[in-house]
Design an enzyme around this catalytic site. Structure first.
Site, PDB file in Angstrom:
ATOM      1  N   ASN A 109       3.820  -8.494  -2.299  1.00 54.67           N
ATOM      2  CA  ASN A 109       2.641  -7.769  -1.830  1.00 54.67           C
ATOM      3  C   ASN A 109       1.623  -7.506  -2.941  1.00 54.67           C
ATOM      4  O   ASN A 109       0.640  -6.794  -2.730  1.00 54.67           O
ATOM      5  CB  ASN A 109       3.037  -6.418  -1.225  1.00 54.67           C
ATOM      6  N   GLU A 173      -2.103  -7.644   2.713  1.00 58.11           N
ATOM      7  CA  GLU A 173      -0.790  -7.319   2.142  1.00 58.11           C
ATOM      8  C   GLU A 173      -0.293  -8.409   1.200  1.00 58.11           C
ATOM      9  O   GLU A 173       0.896  -8.501   0.889  1.00 58.11           O
ATOM     10  CB  GLU A 173       0.205  -7.070   3.279  1.00 58.11           C
ATOM     11  N   HIS A 241       6.048  -7.369   7.814  1.00 60.85           N
ATOM     12  CA  HIS A 241       5.402  -8.485   7.112  1.00 60.85           C
ATOM     13  C   HIS A 241       6.023  -9.765   7.667  1.00 60.85           C
ATOM     14  O   HIS A 241       7.219  -9.790   7.963  1.00 60.85           O
ATOM     15  CB  HIS A 241       5.675  -8.446   5.593  1.00 60.85           C
ATOM     16  N   ASN A 352      15.085  -0.020   1.427  1.00 60.11           N
ATOM     17  CA  ASN A 352      13.683   0.351   1.650  1.00 60.11           C
ATOM     18  C   ASN A 352      12.926  -0.791   2.321  1.00 60.11           C
ATOM     19  O   ASN A 352      11.692  -0.815   2.327  1.00 60.11           O
ATOM     20  CB  ASN A 352      13.002   0.718   0.327  1.00 60.11           C
ATOM     21  N   CYS A 358      10.717 -10.401  -0.966  1.00 61.43           N
ATOM     22  CA  CYS A 358       9.725  -9.332  -1.180  1.00 61.43           C
ATOM     23  C   CYS A 358       9.577  -9.030  -2.659  1.00 61.43           C
ATOM     24  O   CYS A 358       8.523  -8.590  -3.112  1.00 61.43           O
ATOM     25  CB  CYS A 358      10.157  -8.034  -0.512  1.00 61.43           C
TER      26      CYS A 358
HETATM   27  O1  SUG Z   1       5.670  -1.940   2.069  1.00 60.41           O
HETATM   28  N1  SUG Z   1       8.782  -0.446   1.528  1.00 60.41           N
HETATM   29  C1  SUG Z   1       7.933  -1.594   1.394  1.00 60.41           C
HETATM   30  C2  SUG Z   1       8.728  -2.856   1.529  1.00 60.41           C
HETATM   31  C3  SUG Z   1       7.895  -4.078   1.253  1.00 60.41           C
HETATM   32  C4  SUG Z   1       8.607  -5.365   1.524  1.00 60.41           C
HETATM   33  N2  SUG Z   1       7.798  -6.450   1.194  1.00 60.41           N
HETATM   34  C5  SUG Z   1       7.704  -7.612   1.877  1.00 60.41           C
HETATM   35  N3  SUG Z   1       8.196  -7.745   3.075  1.00 60.41           N
HETATM   36  N4  SUG Z   1       7.102  -8.583   1.321  1.00 60.41           N
HETATM   37  C6  SUG Z   1       6.795  -1.541   2.406  1.00 60.41           C
HETATM   38  O2  SUG Z   1       7.051  -1.140   3.550  1.00 60.41           O
HETATM   39  C7  SUG Z   1       9.308   1.942   1.433  1.00 60.41           C
HETATM   40  C8  SUG Z   1       9.095   3.082   0.479  1.00 60.41           C
HETATM   41  C9  SUG Z   1       9.766   4.337   0.940  1.00 60.41           C
HETATM   42  O3  SUG Z   1       9.868   4.561   2.144  1.00 60.41           O
HETATM   43  O4  SUG Z   1      10.192   5.150   0.067  1.00 60.41           O
HETATM   44  C10 SUG Z   1       8.367   0.771   1.183  1.00 60.41           C
HETATM   45  O5  SUG Z   1       7.262   0.975   0.711  1.00 60.41           O
END
Ligand code: SUG
Length: 434
Positions: A109, A173, A241, A352, A358
């Site tokens: 991201n 993103e 995503h 998370n 990711c």
């Molecule tokens: O943006 N999680 C991220 C995970 C990103 C994953 N990236 C991709 N799929 N490329 C998000 O949702 C959770 C943070 C928290 O809840 O403490 C978080 O930001």
């Protein structure tokens, strides 16, 4: 000219915690308030980087951002010394948690990248993501832009675009909704941009107009760009995503049958732009969307190895689900480009909602561009050892949301980042050091 794929993984920062900040990300919501282990998280991330390097690829990293982000807290009206700011912000746990998030670890991201063979001016193009949908992520962009310029500094080879303006109107993103198909890394590639339209349950983070703007800035050939809508079913099932339900590399597109809103039309458009593509699809009858999202099967890294093989680097969770594991085994045994599977433990990040894919930003570079890249961010055994020792020294092995209210933890976290800037030769880089 040889081109290489470099993976720039996000080094997981010392404030990694579970704050439940991402609406539509099921793992983030489920683990809200749980205790995290930042040290284990960082070591798991480094172990994955080591494993990819051992496969024969160059491996890079993007440093974690400075959290808590004191600059944002000040902009929100908290004043005084840093300790006083944390004490005052403690009365607003939600603001504090957002300013503490270690979410810059998910460098898929960080931004979108176009390799030089694809851009009309023959340069590598970068657009940092604005991550406008979520507050904790929207505060990453400025520092991400600084990081990318710091690592890819040569104006002869690299072009840096500003983040897209306009907030969620141009919600972007980064590479998490973008893939590239090419017969060879150095060939002119086809760019697959996947956008969302709000579902019944969850908002779409990546907007079509944002993807179109990035494609324009990166001077891509319109006949080699495809814009496809993600399925609302996938979005509402928790694929916030598109890289949660599909991954592209080289000639291969590995994805779930229900990734796209109009599957037949999407695959036809992809085949038209990239006639060489080999599509490896999981039928919903074999792997449900729920299984795909719970295990992050498609959030795997799909890597072209120097010997010509293609390997999947998957999260352990995929190995532990019998239906998903059976599908991976079947994929390896069939006639398609994918012939190896490596399962990695990145559970701290997974909890998370962040899997192996990711955690990395892919950058394809020629030999010359690689030479022009800041070598302090390219990893070898010595640097791996130093980073592991650094995390071992500075990181806690248990963190709960309440710990964020303690000014001592703020000092500890920023001291870790300060030490890292010395380890990586970054100078006074971060907002809190300026
Ligand atoms: O943006 N999680 C991220 C995970 C990103 C994953 N990236 C991709 N799929 N490329 C998000 O949702 C959770 C943070 C928290 O809840 O403490 C978080 O930001």
């Amino acid at each position: 000219m040889t081109h290489h794929e470099l993976n720039f993984d996000g080094l997981i920062g010392p404030t990694h915690n579970y704050a439940g900040l991402s609406f539509g990300n099921l793992a983030s919501a489920r683990n809200k308030g749980a205790a995290s282990n930042p040290r284990a998280a960082a070591l798991q991330g480094l172990a994955k980087m080591r494993a990819v390097k051992l496969l024969g690829l160059h491996q890079g990293l993007l440093p974690p951002q400075d959290r808590p982000h004191m600059k944002t807290l000040r902009a929100l009206g908290f004043s005084g010394t840093d300790r006083q700011i944390i004490e005052k912000a403690s009365a607003h746990p939600e603001i504090l948690a957002n300013c503490y998030a270690a979410s810059s670890m998910w460098t898929a991201n960080a931004g979108t990248v176009a390799p030089s063979p694809d851009a009309a001016d023959g340069k590598v193009h970068f657009t940092p993501a604005n991550l406008a949908t979520n507050f904790h992520r929207a505060i990453e962009g400025d520092t991400t832009a600084r990081v990318l310029k710091h690592i890819f500094g040569s104006e002869r080879h690299f072009v840096h675009h500003p983040l897209l303006p306009g907030g969620v109107h141009f919600g972007d993103e980064g590479a998490a909704n973008h893939g590239r198909l090419a017969k060879d890394h150095g060939d002119r590639g086809v760019h697959l941009f996947v956008y969302g339209i709000d579902g019944d349950k969850f908002p779409a983070r990546q907007k079509l107009r944002a993807s179109e703007a990035v494609a324009r800035s990166h001077l891509l050939d319109p006949s080699k760009t495809v814009f496809v809508q993600q399925s609302k079913a996938a979005l509402d099932a928790g694929a916030f995503h598109n890289d949660v339900v599909g991954v592209a590399n080289g000639t291969a597109l590995f994805l779930h049958e229900r990734s796209f809103e109009d599957r037949d039309r999407a695959l036809a458009a992809i085949r038209k732009a990239a006639p060489f593509v080999e599509i490896v699809e999981a039928p919903a009858s074999q792997v449900s969307l729920e299984d795909a999202i719970a295990t992050y099967l498609f959030n795997s890294q799909l890597l072209s190895l120097p010997g010509g093989e293609m390997a999947l680097v998957l999260p352990k969770e995929s190995e532990e689900n019998a239906r998903v594991k059976a599908f991976v085994d079947e994929t390896l045994s069939k006639n398609n480009p994918i012939n190896r599977a490596i399962y990695m433990d990145v559970r701290e990040s997974m909890r998370n909602g962040g899997g192996p894919a990711c955690l990395r930003l892919r950058v394809i570079l020629s030999d010359e561009e690689l030479t022009a890249t800041n070598a302090n961010f390219l990893l070898d055994d010595e640097k791996f050892d130093a980073l592991e020792a650094w995390a071992g020294k500075h990181y806690r092995d248990r963190l709960i949301p309440d710990d964020l209210r303690d000014p001592k933890f703020m000092e500890e976290a920023l001291a870790a980042i300060d030490a890292l800037t010395r380890l990586l030769g970054m100078g006074a880089f971060y907002d809190f050091q300026r």
